[in-house]
Design a protein around this motif. Sequence first.
Motif, PDB file in Angstrom:
ATOM      1  N   ASP A   1       0.829  -1.197   0.000  1.00  0.00           N
ATOM      2  CA  ASP A   1       0.000   0.000   0.000  1.00  0.00           C
ATOM      3  C   ASP A   1       0.868   1.253   0.000  1.00  0.00           C
ATOM      4  O   ASP A   1       1.975   1.257   0.542  1.00  0.00           O
ATOM      5  CB  ASP A   1      -0.890   0.032   1.257  1.00  0.00           C
ATOM      6  N   PRO A   2       0.370   2.342  -0.597  1.00  0.00           N
ATOM      7  CA  PRO A   2       1.132   3.595  -0.566  1.00  0.00           C
ATOM      8  C   PRO A   2       1.062   4.228   0.812  1.00  0.00           C
ATOM      9  O   PRO A   2       0.039   4.787   1.202  1.00  0.00           O
ATOM     10  CB  PRO A   2       0.415   4.461  -1.616  1.00  0.00           C
ATOM     11  N   ILE A   3       2.098   4.122   1.582  1.00  0.00           N
ATOM     12  CA  ILE A   3       2.149   4.679   2.929  1.00  0.00           C
ATOM     13  C   ILE A   3       3.124   5.847   2.939  1.00  0.00           C
ATOM     14  O   ILE A   3       4.221   5.764   2.393  1.00  0.00           O
ATOM     15  CB  ILE A   3       2.587   3.606   3.953  1.00  0.00           C
ATOM     16  N   SER A   4       2.720   6.927   3.567  1.00  0.00           N
ATOM     17  CA  SER A   4       3.550   8.129   3.597  1.00  0.00           C
ATOM     18  C   SER A   4       4.761   7.916   4.503  1.00  0.00           C
ATOM     19  O   SER A   4       4.832   6.968   5.285  1.00  0.00           O
ATOM     20  CB  SER A   4       2.723   9.314   4.104  1.00  0.00           C
ATOM     21  N   ASP A   5       5.703   8.854   4.383  1.00  0.00           N
ATOM     22  CA  ASP A   5       6.886   8.793   5.245  1.00  0.00           C
ATOM     23  C   ASP A   5       6.494   8.907   6.719  1.00  0.00           C
ATOM     24  O   ASP A   5       7.080   8.243   7.582  1.00  0.00           O
ATOM     25  CB  ASP A   5       7.866   9.913   4.877  1.00  0.00           C
ATOM     26  N   LEU A   6       5.496   9.743   6.999  1.00  0.00           N
ATOM     27  CA  LEU A   6       5.032   9.878   8.381  1.00  0.00           C
ATOM     28  C   LEU A   6       4.422   8.563   8.847  1.00  0.00           C
ATOM     29  O   LEU A   6       4.643   8.130   9.994  1.00  0.00           O
ATOM     30  CB  LEU A   6       4.006  11.012   8.490  1.00  0.00           C
TER      31      LEU A   6
ATOM     32  N   THR B   1      11.481  14.085  17.633  1.00  0.00           N
ATOM     33  CA  THR B   1      12.936  14.091  17.827  1.00  0.00           C
ATOM     34  C   THR B   1      13.674  14.122  16.487  1.00  0.00           C
ATOM     35  O   THR B   1      14.792  14.625  16.404  1.00  0.00           O
ATOM     36  CB  THR B   1      13.389  12.845  18.621  1.00  0.00           C
ATOM     37  N   THR B   2      13.036  13.585  15.453  1.00  0.00           N
ATOM     38  CA  THR B   2      13.645  13.612  14.115  1.00  0.00           C
ATOM     39  C   THR B   2      12.871  14.498  13.145  1.00  0.00           C
ATOM     40  O   THR B   2      13.418  14.954  12.154  1.00  0.00           O
ATOM     41  CB  THR B   2      13.715  12.193  13.527  1.00  0.00           C
ATOM     42  N   SER B   3      11.582  14.758  13.457  1.00  0.00           N
ATOM     43  CA  SER B   3      10.744  15.602  12.582  1.00  0.00           C
ATOM     44  C   SER B   3       9.996  16.608  13.443  1.00  0.00           C
ATOM     45  O   SER B   3       8.819  16.414  13.785  1.00  0.00           O
ATOM     46  CB  SER B   3       9.759  14.738  11.788  1.00  0.00           C
ATOM     47  N   PRO B   4      10.664  17.696  13.833  1.00  0.00           N
ATOM     48  CA  PRO B   4      10.072  18.661  14.766  1.00  0.00           C
ATOM     49  C   PRO B   4       8.772  19.299  14.276  1.00  0.00           C
ATOM     50  O   PRO B   4       7.961  19.750  15.090  1.00  0.00           O
ATOM     51  CB  PRO B   4      11.182  19.723  14.916  1.00  0.00           C
ATOM     52  N   SER B   5       8.572  19.365  12.971  1.00  0.00           N
ATOM     53  CA  SER B   5       7.395  20.045  12.429  1.00  0.00           C
ATOM     54  C   SER B   5       6.130  19.196  12.499  1.00  0.00           C
ATOM     55  O   SER B   5       5.030  19.685  12.232  1.00  0.00           O
ATOM     56  CB  SER B   5       7.636  20.453  10.968  1.00  0.00           C
TER      57      SER B   5
ATOM     58  N   ASP C   1      -1.820  16.470  15.924  1.00  0.00           N
ATOM     59  CA  ASP C   1      -2.990  16.376  15.040  1.00  0.00           C
ATOM     60  C   ASP C   1      -2.636  15.665  13.743  1.00  0.00           C
ATOM     61  O   ASP C   1      -3.448  14.902  13.202  1.00  0.00           O
ATOM     62  CB  ASP C   1      -3.531  17.774  14.737  1.00  0.00           C
ATOM     63  N   MET C   2      -1.455  15.912  13.226  1.00  0.00           N
ATOM     64  CA  MET C   2      -1.019  15.239  12.004  1.00  0.00           C
ATOM     65  C   MET C   2      -0.911  13.732  12.236  1.00  0.00           C
ATOM     66  O   MET C   2      -1.292  12.924  11.379  1.00  0.00           O
ATOM     67  CB  MET C   2       0.320  15.813  11.536  1.00  0.00           C
TER      68      MET C   2
END
Length: 244
Positions: free
Chosen positions: A173-178, A203-207, A211-212
């Motif tokens: 399945d197409p799964i996002s990086d997140l 810790t690796t993706s501060p943004s 909610d995301m």
Amino acid sequence: MNFKIKKSFKGSLVNILKNVEEQAERLNDLRVIIDGSSFKRIETKSYPGASIREMVLNAICHANYFIRSNIKIEFFPDKAKITSPGGIFNASMDDIMNGVHTYRNPRLVHVFDKLGMIENFGTGIPRTIESYKNYDVKPEFKATENFFFVTLPNVNYQEIESITDPITDPITDPISDLGLEIMKALKLNPGISTIKLTEIIQTTSPSVSRDMIKNELKRNLTAYVEHRGSNRNGGYYLKSKSDK
């Protein structure tokens, strides 16, 4: 007998080669799977390495243009087939497979070489065979007096079974990086809340916000992730094989 796409190219052989290369590249589908144990993307082209280009170039350079026929390249679900007029020139199939070079059109080869369109010319078949060394399927070569046939297996052609375990089975399945980061975190920390999950991923993706992450869990990961327990004390887990 039903064509999805049918194209013919005419003009100079240089332009024909470029047009065919572009069209063949569009048809060289890329399969992306996710390794369920490492959650890394693995990309595999249907026709590995430079196999398509090598065989197209081979067909154009070695064709017998005095035979009133066409170079034909066909893509099927399980293979690509290249047919060119002109059998093997002054050699046998065994000679060719052993690396013997013969030239039906030496001036044409010289032009392509000067234009930088040929790399290591004469090694097309060995390089094509080499590109399939890690696969069970292998290319096939056949020559008659007037034609040369190449069949390149599609290494991605297979019956894809349903996923049974997100930890050990490939995920198609197409799964996002997140989504991958969430699943990786849950594998290492089963049962954590979205608050803790957010802290780990930030810790690796501060943004990345909570909610995301909640949106990703509810919209895109329901086939692989589930919530267990109460809203206050429960947490998220990767689904096991018995849950599928």
